[in-house]
Design a protein around this motif. Structure first.
Motif, mmCIF file in Angstrom:
data_model
loop_
_atom_site.group_PDB
_atom_site.id
_atom_site.type_symbol
_atom_site.label_atom_id
_atom_site.label_comp_id
_atom_site.label_asym_id
_atom_site.label_seq_id
_atom_site.Cartn_x
_atom_site.Cartn_y
_atom_site.Cartn_z
ATOM 1 N N LEU A 1 60.116 35.433 37.524
ATOM 2 C CA LEU A 1 61.695 34.824 38.005
ATOM 3 C C LEU A 1 61.300 33.391 37.862
ATOM 4 N N ILE A 2 60.551 33.107 38.129
ATOM 5 C CA ILE A 2 60.433 30.897 39.043
ATOM 6 C C ILE A 2 60.157 30.838 36.675
ATOM 7 N N TRP A 3 58.733 31.059 36.479
ATOM 8 C CA TRP A 3 58.848 30.901 35.473
ATOM 9 C C TRP A 3 59.061 31.233 33.775
ATOM 10 N N ALA B 1 55.714 34.112 27.030
ATOM 11 C CA ALA B 1 54.246 33.289 26.872
ATOM 12 C C ALA B 1 54.209 31.782 27.400
ATOM 13 N N GLN B 2 54.047 31.067 27.716
ATOM 14 C CA GLN B 2 53.884 29.416 28.162
ATOM 15 C C GLN B 2 52.597 29.162 28.197
ATOM 16 N N ALA C 1 49.928 31.320 29.746
ATOM 17 C CA ALA C 1 50.846 31.465 30.965
ATOM 18 C C ALA C 1 51.369 32.514 30.962
ATOM 19 N N THR C 2 50.861 33.803 31.214
ATOM 20 C CA THR C 2 52.159 35.061 31.440
ATOM 21 C C THR C 2 51.489 35.552 32.455
ATOM 22 N N PRO C 3 53.194 36.245 32.919
ATOM 23 C CA PRO C 3 53.072 36.959 34.348
ATOM 24 C C PRO C 3 52.499 38.550 33.962
ATOM 25 N N PHE C 4 52.531 38.962 32.935
ATOM 26 C CA PHE C 4 51.767 40.121 32.815
ATOM 27 C C PHE C 4 49.947 40.920 32.663
ATOM 28 N N ILE C 5 50.265 39.360 32.344
ATOM 29 C CA ILE C 5 48.422 39.399 31.519
ATOM 30 C C ILE C 5 46.858 39.617 33.154
#
Lengths: 285, 254, 629
Positions: A107-109, A113-114, A207-211
């Protein structure tokens, strides 16, 4: 081939660092925090924002560590403090915390993937293979923190209190030790650690949430294979798994890395359930 | 003499369950108070309530005149209540030295004061001095009991709660334990001793209370002539009543 | 209506005697109504949502079986779902396009995947199993890459699944909808019949810890594996149905997110719940079907639910519902399983105490070491059928160790224990229990979620095996056994004066009552030997007298009764023979009269001193000299 080994050592270092993070709360508070890898990702995202804001590198690390500590403490106060005894409660609540963090970071970022680019990653030639500088830093971090925490547990008063608490909580209380604080501090420390290594890990994985879930699982496997509770085991387990994974991908074929790791895990489960170095077995719930 | 520990109308138990009703006694410095009774009578529960591991559900516990009943266990330890739990409780994976070091966790003192405490421990418990680096779990039963007592005494508490120190020990070792407790008593420590063995208690205690099913069936000094008999009757009184009931019940069932 | 029919309906788990056909009738009507809604105007979008909800119901029932009933957290449901989907899809394309064949094959495929991936972790359980199963889900894309593309379509997915066909007739979307509803309802009935039965009671018993189930003759590992395996099947069925739904399947449908969603639905519903599963599944399906943004909010919501569920919501919606119900009608006594009691009363059967198959229990030269410590040294004694033998001794004398050895929980270091002519010291504890040794525990172990009568009946379950099929289909075989079992349990409770507690939840009763319930449970297995571990402690005088009466009756009926006790008076008046243990050795043994006069016994065990003038133990100083004034 050497390049593959370096790559394996890099991912292996990440697994080791996660296993070390698990050990911190495990030995002190007796809780295995599935959401640890998620906090690492939070650290990575903090770095993304920090870079975008143009902050100096040292500040980024500090902010990441602080944010990590706060998140972990919040997790302890909300999810872990009230845990009823037994029956998988801690597994479910920490998976829940992990899910909350995935959603929140997405939600925030955002969920794409960044890249995290703290400093340029020109590959270095070493021992006949190429390795990114970040890989070497991660490796160094894994070894240094592994050794450092091992010494902390065995040499300092607080490390001693942690070992005691893991062995017998009541007896520890009777030594005048405030075990509630011990738990909070352990979580905060593990969170700060997660935040600190976040940017480094993010440089290798994006930077990925799911990893986070994959890292959490492989980190657990590293922990288990090395021996639960042992920082030295975390190092060996993590690096070993990383290298095996990389070599299998190279020599057998892509996708075979995961199979190889799975096979090793099953082998240890069946042949040496206490792990290579460990003496304790994870309490069967 | 001002009592160092006062327990007034203590009621305690586990969660919702009440295990102990209305226990009262006072403990002076330099004396031993014994709590006797069969298994399940509530002796350990009483000690646990004094140390804070069980909740005080009624009554109060006063240390040097101040109520401690709402304090956490670690706070009570820091104020001077030591507890040697039953079952030779030490940390088996840690060395003797580390066990003692844990005992000193909350000790505030200079480097030399800390060293003094170690010296005192090794002097009082010579068996430990020759085994400083031995893993505690490998010590014999008697040595483990000594270590448990030493560990609790490291921070120099004013009150020591001791739970069944003779359990599972050979008679000769039990004698050593009695000696140590006697010496500690004589040096000013107040001791609350829980025991199943009437023997042991009568050997060093000035006052005795007998518990049965959580209630007091006898309380008094040990040195009056009729005391041992009264104690034994109280201790086994319920037993004797039961035997009678059995015989009556058996007669009915015939 | 005959009492047997009444009882049979009661056996189904309903608490009031209903006509036997009523529940299935209601089911059929409701399912039929739902199934025909497409023809009544239900829109295709809604049809799809309901089908997806039905699929979720199947998946959640699988998690409930493995997590709620088997006690193990299995995150690998997506893998079994995938197995069912791909096997089904492949069959439909290449082999035979029949939905029934598809769901059967899918169920079997999922079963195999579940067992193969579960077995290594099941023995270790807990985190290890959860992680292994999580990992399998991560492996799914890799596995799909490794299997040739012609079979599974690689990362693009399996396309070209034909229109679903049943017995050669192509199904319209509406007909497929009805098929899905019917299949889901059928599986739901299977799930319900399995968990509301002796099997369900055994699973609850197994979850109560490592010692209870084996002591009743039940194998924990087998039960766990059973629930785990059966829990895989609905996922496979769901997969095969899913393959026919979109006629396309791809790896994106089988993710960790799905595993977490299903877990959340299970927690919301209550992990051992039955009908609330439908609500939980609908809720989760509703949230996850929204746009990506909402899906992220959904993640946060699910995560929060898992956290809350892990802590507070132990029973989920089902638990909440029960609490609300109890708050509305607080003083309702639980309805009795009336019919079986009526049978018991009608038959005027008291538990047949006239004969119990007692056998000789011999302990011969048993030594037991734990590491360096010697717990038992050369212990020998015999317990005769028809007699009460007491094993007494102070703390640390080894009597509980001896009991645990007889039970099979510990192995002897040397020596042997025999029951009749058979050596039992080499058998695992569940086998020892099945040979006829029953025991009670120092702290009564009573599973939560069971009524007293069910707890007592659980003692009998291992003595009479009924195949799972008979249980699920509620064949007369099952009903007969269950009726008899419950009737016997009621009768035993009446004999012990506990009938008023029969239909109450057993785990909320007082300590003394729970002790007696344990004794009742031990009697339900018609044992040869009954081992009682400090059965009198915590009982008041009246209860002890009652207990003594029962024990005397039981032993006179021929059983071998062994009491481990502290309470010397009880032992003195009750036992035919006393064996005194001290420091791991037999001090003396014989009839009470002899033993109580033995000087060593008086001194050690009762703490008396010879002459009572007091001598200090080790230091030889007279006690009065050492005391302060």
């Amino acid at each position: 081939m050497i390049t593959s080994i370096w790559a394996g050592l890099t991912t292996g270092s990440i697994y080791t660092l996660i296993a070390i993070g698990y050990n911190i709360t495990l030995t002190t508070a007796g809780v295995l925090n599935f959401a640890f890898a998620n906090i690492v990702m939070v650290g990575a995202f903090v770095a993304v924002t920090g870079i975008a804001m143009g902050l100096p590198i040292w500040l980024i690390f500090i902010v990441a560590a602080v944010v990590g500590a706060l998140v972990a403490t919040a997790e302890e106060r909300v999810a872990v403090r009230f845990l009823p005894k037994g029956q998988h409660a801690e597994l479910i609540t920490t998976i829940g915390a992990s899910t909350v963090l995935i959603g929140a970071t997405a939600l925030i970022w955002g969920s794409t993937a960044q890249r995290v680019e703290l400093f340029p990653q020109n590959p270095i030639s070493l021992f006949g293979g190429q390795v990114a500088p970040n890989g070497l830093i991660l490796l160094a971090a894994a070894l240094i923190f592994g050794l450092g925490l091992h010494l902390f547990n065995t040499r300092t008063k607080y490390g001693l209190a942690s070992l005691a608490h893991a062995a017998d909580r009541e007896a520890t209380m009777l030594r005048g030790i405030n075990v509630r604080w011990l738990s909070i501090i352990a979580f905060a420390a593990s969170g700060a650690f997660a935040g600190l290594i976040g940017p480094l890990v993010g440089m290798s994985t994006t930077a990925t949430p799911f990893i986070a879930i994959t890292l959490a699982i492989k980190g657990f496997i590293a922990l288990y294979c090395g021996g639960v509770g042992s920082q030295a085991g975390a190092v060996i387990g993590g690096l070993g798994i990383g290298v095996i994974e990389a070599l299998a991908n190279l020599l057998i074929g892509p996708n075979y890395g995961d199979f190889a790791v799975f096979a090793v895990f099953l082998a240890i489960l069946l042949i040496r359930p206490q792990g290579l170095i460990g003496t304790r077995m994870l309490r069967s719930v | 003499m001002e009592p160092i520990l006062e327990v007034t109308n203590l009621a305690t138990g586990y969660g919702d369950l009440r295990a102990v009703w209305d226990v009262s006694f006072t403990l002076e410095a330099g004396s031993v108070f014994a709590l006797l009774g069969r298994n399940g009578a509530g002796k350990t529960t009483t000690l646990r309530a004094i140390s804070g591991l069980n909740p005080v559900q009624g009554g109060d516990v006063l240390l040097r005149g101040q109520s401690v009943k709402s304090l956490q266990p670690y706070e009570r330890v820091r104020r001077g209540i030591g507890f040697v739990q039953e079952g030779k409780k030490i940390f088996p994976d840690l060395s003797v030295e580390k066990n003692l070091r844990l005992g000193l966790f909350t000790f505030r003192g200079s480097r030399s004061e800390v060293n003094e405490r170690y010296e005192w421990a090794y002097e009082t418990f010579p068996a430990l001095a020759t085994r400083k680096t031995r893993q505690a779990g490998l010590l014999s039963g008697g040595q483990q009991q000594m270590l448990a007592i030493a560990q609790a005494l490291m921070p120099q508490p004013d009150v020591l709660l001791v739970d069944e120190p003779s359990a599972g020990l050979a008679p000769a070792i039990v004698g050593d334990v009695v000696d140590i407790l006697r010496r500690l008593r004589d040096s000013g420590l107040g001791i609350v001793l829980v025991e199943q063995s009437v023997d042991f208690a009568l050997a060093i205690a000035a006052k005795v209370t007998v518990l049965d099913m959580g209630r007091v069936t006898f309380a008094g000094a040990t040195d009056t002539p009729g005391a041992p008999d009264a104690i034994r009757t109280a201790y086994m009184g319920e037993i004797l009543e039961l035997a009678e009931a059995e015989r009556r019940g058996a007669a009915l069932a015939e | 209506m005959s009492s047997t029919t009444q009882l049979a309906s009661a056996v189904r788990g309903t608490s009031r005697p209903r006509p036997r056909f009523l529940t299935p009738l209601i089911w059929i009507v409701v399912v039929a109504i739902i199934a025909i809604t497409p023809w009544l105007g239900l829109s295709p979008q809604f049809q799809r949502q309901i089908i997806l909800t039905a699929i979720m119901v199947l998946l959640v029932s699988g998690v409930n079986l493995t997590f709620g009933w088997s006690g193990e957290l299995n995150m690998g449901i997506p893998a079994m779902y995938a197995a069912g989907a791909y096997v089904g899809g492949y069959l439909y394309i290449h082999v035979i396009n029949d939905v029934v064949v598809g769901i059967v094959a899918g169920g079997i495929a999922a079963l195999l995947v579940g067992v193969i991936t579960g077995v290594p972790g099941l023995r270790l359980g807990g985190w290890v199993l959860a992680i292994v199963s999580f990992f399998v889900v991560i492996l799914i894309p890799s596995i799909l890459h490794v299997i040739p593309e012609e079979i599974v379509g690689g990362s693009l997915g399996l396309i070209g699944i034909p229109v679903p066909t049943l017995f050669g007739i192509a199904l319209t979307p509406q007909a497929f909808f009805a098929f899905v509803i019917v299949v889901t309802a059928l599986w739901f009935a299977v799930y319900r019949n399995m968990v509301k039965s002796r099997v369900g009671d055994s699973l609850l018993t197994m979850q109560e810890g490592k010692v209870l189930a084996p002591s009743l003759g039940l194998s924990s590992y087998r039960l766990k594996l059973l629930a785990y395996a059966v829990g895989a099947i609905p996922a496979g069925i769901a997969g095969a149905l899913y393959a026919s739904l979109d006629r396309f399947i791809g790896p994106d449908s089988f993710t960790i997110e799905l595993a977490i969603n299903v877990l959340a639905a299970s927690i919301i519903a209550g992990r051992r719940s039955i009908y609330p599963i439908i609500v939980g599944a609908a809720f989760v399906q509703f949230i996850s079907v929204r746009s990506t943004d909402f899906a992220e909010y959904g993640q946060v919501v699910f995560g929060a639910l898992l956290i809350v569920g892990g802590i507070a919501f132990a029973g989920g919606l089902a638990g909440l519902g029960q609490r609300v119900w109890r708050w509305i009608r607080p003083n309702r006594r639980p309805r009795p399983i009336a019919a079986s009691r009526r049978v018991a009363e009608e038959a005027d059967s008291t538990f047949d105490f006239s004969s119990m198959p007692g056998k000789l229990l011999s302990v011969e030269n048993v030594h037991k070491r734990f590491g360096g410590a010697i717990a038992l040294e050369d212990v020998s004694f015999q317990a005769q059928p028809g007699e009460i033998t007491a094993l007494i001794g102070p703390n640390g004398s080894g009597k509980t160790t001896m009991l645990n050895i007889v039970n099979g929980f510990y192995r002897v270091t040397s020596g042997s224990v025999s029951l009749g002519s058979e050596v039992i010291s080499t058998l695992p504890s569940s086998a020892v229990a099945r040979r006829g040794i029953a025991r009670t525990f120092q702290t009564p172990i009573v599973p939560e979620g069971l009524r007293t009568v069910e707890v007592v009946a659980s003692g009998h379950i291992a003595s009479e095996r009924v195949p799972l099929i008979a249980t699920i289909l509620r064949l007369p075989w099952y009903s007969r056994v269950r009726i008899r079992e419950l009737a016997a349990a009621y009768a035993i409770l009446r004999q012990l004066g506990l009938q008023e507690f029969a239909d109450q939840p057993a785990d909320s009763l007082s300590l003394g009552t729970r002790r007696m319930i344990e004794l009742a449970r031990a009697l339900a297995s018609n044992p040869s030997v009954i081992l009682l571990d400090e059965v009198a402690s915590g009982l008041d005088t009246h209860e002890v007298v009652e207990l003594a009466k029962v024990l005397r009756t039981v032993s006179r009926a021929g059983a071998t009764v062994v009491l481990v006790e502290h309470n010397f008076a009880l032992v003195r008046s009750l036992a035919d023979r006393i064996v005194v243990l001290a420091d791991g050795q037999v001090l003396t043994s014989g009839p009470p009269g002899d033993v109580e006069r033995h000087p060593e016994v008086l001194k050690r065990f009762l703490g008396e001193m010879a002459g009572l003038s007091g001598t200090s133990l080790g230091s030889g100083v007279a006690a009065d000299e050492s005391k302060e004034s």
